[in-house]
Every structure is written in structure tokens, then in C-alpha cells.
Design an enzyme around this catalytic site. Structure first.
Site, PDB file in Angstrom:
ATOM      1  CG  ASP A 180      -0.914 -13.325   7.232  1.00  0.00           C
ATOM      2  OD1 ASP A 180      -1.595 -12.893   6.288  1.00  0.00           O
ATOM      3  OD2 ASP A 180       0.186 -12.835   7.547  1.00  0.00           O
ATOM      4  CG  HIS A 181      -6.578 -11.110   5.595  1.00  0.00           C
ATOM      5  ND1 HIS A 181      -5.823 -10.177   6.254  1.00  0.00           N
ATOM      6  CD2 HIS A 181      -6.905 -10.546   4.418  1.00  0.00           C
ATOM      7  CE1 HIS A 181      -5.717  -9.097   5.513  1.00  0.00           C
ATOM      8  NE2 HIS A 181      -6.363  -9.299   4.376  1.00  0.00           N
ATOM      9  CG  HIS A 243      -0.815  -9.145   5.394  1.00  0.00           C
ATOM     10  ND1 HIS A 243      -1.339 -10.129   6.176  1.00  0.00           N
ATOM     11  CD2 HIS A 243      -1.500  -8.016   5.706  1.00  0.00           C
ATOM     12  CE1 HIS A 243      -2.313  -9.625   6.933  1.00  0.00           C
ATOM     13  NE2 HIS A 243      -2.418  -8.338   6.664  1.00  0.00           N
TER      14      HIS A 243
HETATM   15  C1  BG6 Z   1      -4.779  -5.647   7.221  1.00  0.00           C
HETATM   16  C2  BG6 Z   1      -4.156  -4.340   7.602  1.00  0.00           C
HETATM   17  O1  BG6 Z   1      -4.181  -6.717   7.904  1.00  0.00           O
HETATM   18  O2  BG6 Z   1      -4.640  -5.843   5.825  1.00  0.00           O
HETATM   19  C3  BG6 Z   1      -4.794  -3.185   6.826  1.00  0.00           C
HETATM   20  O3  BG6 Z   1      -4.310  -4.119   8.990  1.00  0.00           O
HETATM   21  C4  BG6 Z   1      -4.712  -3.456   5.353  1.00  0.00           C
HETATM   22  O4  BG6 Z   1      -4.170  -1.959   7.123  1.00  0.00           O
HETATM   23  C5  BG6 Z   1      -5.266  -4.846   5.039  1.00  0.00           C
HETATM   24  O5  BG6 Z   1      -5.478  -2.474   4.699  1.00  0.00           O
HETATM   25  C6  BG6 Z   1      -5.033  -5.208   3.594  1.00  0.00           C
HETATM   26  O6  BG6 Z   1      -5.747  -6.377   3.321  1.00  0.00           O
HETATM   27  P1  BG6 Z   1      -6.332  -6.646   1.870  1.00  0.00           P
HETATM   28  O7  BG6 Z   1      -6.927  -8.002   1.965  1.00  0.00           O
HETATM   29  O8  BG6 Z   1      -7.338  -5.564   1.622  1.00  0.00           O
HETATM   30  O9  BG6 Z   1      -5.179  -6.545   0.948  1.00  0.00           O
END
Ligand code: BG6
Length: 499
Positions: A180-181, A243
Site C-alpha cells: 500500500d504505497h 490508503h
Molecule cells: C492509487 C489510486 O492507488 O493512488 C489512484 O489507484 C490515486 O487512483 C492514487 O490517484 C493516489 O496516490 P497519491 O500517492 O498520488 O496520493
């Protein structure tokens, strides 16, 4: 500190967007910062036919868009890149893959440590591990074998459980890393340090002093070219189930005994399991689902979600979710957590706002400002504490002032991007920032009533692109005498002000 072993990183889905935009640039930066071991190899795998050289040239294009490029280092980095075309759905092709990995390992004197990164469509998440196992590439007799699974991990509780079951047939839990980044973001991790390394915050971090908590994950962009994927997912599965709930876990968890994978993840799962199950009343009154509609923003016409490429013109997929939830434990009893996430909102911002209770007796004036702590995850990463101060001059009126810290003020370090941090941890075998199976299930368990509710008829509110979502989302807080903050790109601008 954990050491990074020499290893071969095998990326499935090598011609895809994630590999090109995120993984390879992250590995290049780690290489430039001398964080990768001397000996390593990256083997891209997908169906398309490329030579090693053609694959390198394709990837270089993306890295070169970064202005701070060092040509010499880039050429050296490219010597570590290889490519193998296979049909990932055909088990017979895996013998070829195994041979190629063995050859690279021998040529580069790697020690058979292999990281398999599934940057593919989710339909392959159970197929590839099964085929790897068919040729023994899951066995750790001659070196470690790790499997990285990207989100979405399942599309509901049932499919997540069955994906786990299929992975467990061939890999053990300690070999599986669910990415989960958001957990790789410096500012998300900082939430733990802020809470548990400072004695001034933790004593106040509970329902006795905290009135409510806001979590915002706003994006200005629409679904871009991902309409096909997004329409089957929606904001609930795309952002909230993973997230935002992970962010909630960082805000609400109990202190771990030590920072290691077991202790941390035990606490994360404990708090996720305390999320109060959503009742029918919650679904009807504490949930707001919205979809963006066409609007003019700064002289530009932004299309409605239903006009986006790959989206059916009668789609009822939500591009906005607002939700009020509670956590059933001693610390958080009765404290509302308001979550919102959406596409085509006025700006891109992710932040947590802790609103503290007012003083018990209003000595100075009834509307003295509240104390609030804003934890800015992105952009303008930082923290701001708002508090009341005497308005200079006659009388004793209080006005709101702020103390703020911006990560950009730290001179000594450049923040690692989320993928850089997580790739490093993968190579070290540190699972602390990866979602464990029970945590993923707890998240699905919590959102499953919403997914079921969406199968019947449910209210979906339109909101004009470039606004903060449906008016119903404001009412969600106003009903409780609370308000959303309308954040700007800059942490210290206290209200939305972009023109
Ligand atoms: C991804 C989603 O996991 O996270 C995207 O699939 C979203 O739709 C993105 O835009 C948001 O990530 P960050 O790091 O730009 O907030």
C-alpha cells in the site's frame, strides 16, 4: 540496520505503466544514491517482445524526463536491466523464465535471492505465483524468494480471502508483501514518530481531549485514461478501503512495543478490527457517495465522469466518498472520524486534522479558536498547530495563530518517494510497512456493508468538477456542529484560496 543482499528483481507487467512510471525510476534513484547492492539485476517480464536493449531504451525515456539525470550513471544502471518475454498465463513458459533467472544469477554472481513483483492486472495475482511454484521458484533452499502483490488485493472480502488462500498454497505469509504505497510515504510514517516520540501529544491523543478527526484524500485530476479500471472500482475500493484506512490506523493505533514488523502490524490490525461495523442507519445517514459532473474550471470545460473514456454513460460508480466512522475502543469511544476522498476536487491534498475540544469554560469569549493539529501528508509535507492567542490591544479576545513545520525546511535530506522506501524495505526483507493479511481482511470486513449497500438502489450525488464534493458531505459534519477544513496546496493557507 538490515543489510541488502544481492538479488534479482523480477518485475511482471514490465511494459506497463506502474513499472515505467514508478518502479524503474525509483530503482534508478536508489542506484544513484548508492542504496542498492553492488550486484543486482532487474528482469522485466511481460508478453511483448523486446530485446534487452529495446527494453532499456523504452525505460530510459521515462527516467530522462527527470531533469537531474546523470547520463553516465544512467548507462551503468541500464547494464543491470534485462528483459524476458513470456506468456505469463502459460505454465510451460516458466521453465524458460527459470533458466533466464539462473543465467543472470550466475553471470552476475547473485545469490539466488529473488523478488517477484506483480505489477500486472489483478487477474494474474493468483496465476503467476502458481506457475512460479510449478517450476520451484517459490522454494527458499538456495536463497530467499519474495512475492510482492500490488493493490487491489481482492475486490471484496470474499475475493481477498480466496486470493490469500491461493497464495498460501505456494508461498508463506512471510514471503508475501502486500503493497500500500501510502505506508511508504514519509509523512504517514512520521505520524508514529510525532505521536510516540513526543510526550506532549500522546497524553492528549484520546476522546477526552479530541473532539473529532478529519482525514482528506483529495485529488484535482479526474480518472484520466483509467476509466475502464476505475469504473469497476470506484473511490471506495481505489482509495478508502486501503490508503485512507491505513492512514486511520496510523492516527489511531496504540503504541507498538518496538518498531518491527510483528509489533507494528499487531497494533495496526487491532485498531482496524475495532472499527465500528456500519449499520443500516450509518449507511443511510453517515455515508455520502458522489460522482463528478461537467463544469467550467478556470475557463476550461472539465467533462463529467460519465463522459470519460472507458466509462459507461449510465455509470453509478462513485468518484467521491464521505464517511463518518467510529472506533470501538477505550481511546476513541465517541470520537467521530470523518473521511473524504474524491477525484476532481479543487486541489490535490492529503491531510489529517485533529480537532481538540474547546476549554471547559469560555473565559475570554465564546468563539475562541479551537486547537487543531494539521498533519499534511502531501503536498507541502509538514505539520501545523493552530491555537488561540490574545488579540493585541484592548480587551481579551482570542485569535487563531499557528506554529508550522515544513519538511522542505530540512536541509540535510531529500525525502525518499514511497516506492523508493518500499523497494528498499523489500530488498531488506522488512515487512513493517506492508499490509498483513489480517489487516487487509479487517479493511474489507469494514467496507463490505458499503459494497453490499451499493448493489441495491442508493443515492449517488452529482457534484460539479472543481468543487469540494456533494453538499450532503458538508451536512454530514454540520449536523454535529463540525466543519471540514478547506485546505490549500500550501499548508499555512488556512482556507481554500486557489483562483
Ligand atoms: C492509487 C489510486 O492507488 O493512488 C489512484 O489507484 C490515486 O487512483 C492514487 O490517484 C493516489 O496516490 P497519491 O500517492 O498520488 O496520493
Amino acid at each position: 540496520m538490515s543489510v541488502i543482499d544481492t538479488s534479482c528483481i523480477v518485475i511482471f507487467g514490465a511494459s506497463g505503466d506502474l513499472t515505467q512510471r514508478m518502479l524503474i525510476p525509483a530503482l534508478y534513484h536508489l542506484y544513484v544514491d548508492q542504496k542498492l547492492p553492488k550486484s543486482f539485476a532487474i528482469l522485466g517480464v511481460s508478453r511483448s517482445i523486446y530485446s534487452d536493449q529495446a527494453f532499456r531504451s523504452k525505460l530510459i525515456k521515462n527516467i530522462k524526463s527527470d531533469k537531474k539525470i546523470n547520463e553516465e550513471l544512467l548507462n551503468k544502471f541500464c547494464e543491470h536491466l534485462f528483459y524476458q518475454a513470456i506468456n505469463t498465463s502459460d505454465v510451460n513458459d516458466y521453465t524458460l523464465l527459470k533458466k533466464r533467472i539462473s543465467r543472470i544469477n550466475a553471470d552476475r554472481e547473485l545469490k539466488n535471492n529473488t523478488l517477484f513483483y506483480l505489477a500486472t492486472p489483478p487477474s494474474l495475482y493468483s496465476v503467476i505465483p502458481e506457475h512460479l511454484a510449478a517450476v520451484g521458484l517459490n522454494e527458499e533452499t538456495d536463497g530467499w524468494k519474495r512475492l510482492v502483490v500490488e493493490k487491489p488485493f481482492g475486490s471484496d472480502l470474499k475475493s481477498a480471502v480466496s486470493l490469500d488462500e491461493s497464495l498460501y498454497r505456494h508461498f508463506q505469509e512471510q514471503q508475501i508483501y502486500r503493497i500500500d504505497h501510502y505506508l511508504g510515504k514519509e509523512t504517514v510514517q512520521n505520524m508514529l514518530v510525532l505521536r510516540f516520540a513526543n510526550s506532549i501529544f500522546e497524553p492528549l491523543w484520546n476522546g477526552r481531549y479530541i473532539d473529532y478527526v478529519e482525514v482528506t484524500g483529495a485529488e484535482a485530476l479526474g480518472v484520466e485514461q483509467r476509466g475502464g479500471y476505475y469504473d469497476g472500482s470506484g473511490a471506495m475500493r481505489d482509495m478508502l478501503q486501503n490508503h485512507l484506512l491505513q492512514v486511520i490506523a496510523m492516527v489511531a493505533m496504540e503504541p507498538p512495543a518496538v518498531i518491527n514488523a510483528k509489533s507494528m502490524r499487531d497494533e495496526v490490525v487491532k485498531v482496524l478490527q475495532c472499527l465500528k461495523p456500519l449499520s443500516q442507519d450509518d449507511l443511510e445517514n453517515n455515508l455520502v457517495l458522489g460522482q463528478y459532473i461537467q463544469s467550467q474550471v478556470r475557463g476550461k470545460c472539465l467533462p463529467a465522469y460519465r463522459e470519460e473514456e472507458g466509462v459507461p454513460n449510465n455509470s453509478r460508480t462513485e468518484t467521491y466518498v464521505g464517511l463518518k466512522l467510529f472506533i470501538n475502543n477505550w481511546r476513541w469511544d465517541g470520537v467521530p472520524f470523518y473521511l473524504r476522498t474524491g477525484k476532481r476536487l479543487p486541489t490535490r491534498v492529503t491531510e489529517v486534522v485533529i480537532h481538540f475540544k474547546k476549554t471547559p469554560h469560555p473565559v475570554f469569549s465564546a468563539d475562541a479558536p479551537e486547537n487543531k493539529l494539521i498533519i499534511r501528508i502531501q503536498p507541502d509535507e509538514g505539520i501545523m498547530l493552530g491555537f488561540g492567542l490574545k488579540e493585541p490591544g484592548a480587551g481579551f479576545d482570542a485569535k487563531e495563530v499557528a506554529m508550522d513545520f515544513h519538511y522542505s525546511d530540512l536541509k540535510e535530506t531529500e525525502l525518499l518517494t514511497a516506492y523508493e522506501r518500499l523497494l528498499l524495505d523489500l530488498l531488506k526483507g522488512d515487512a513493517t510497512l506492508f499490509a498483513r493479511s489480517d489487516a487487509v481482511r479487517a479493511c474489507w470486513d469494514f467496507v463490505q456493508p458499503i459494497l453490499d449497500y451499493q448493489k441495491k438502489s442508493f443515492p449517488l450525488h452529482g457534484y460539479a468538477s472543481g468543487t469540494w464534493g456533494p453538499i450532503e458531505a458538508e451536512k454530514l459534519l454540520n449536523r454535529d456542529n463540525h466543519e471540514w477544513r478547506f485546505p490549500c496546496k500550501n499548508l499555512t493557507d488556512t482556507d481554500y484560496c486557489e483562483l
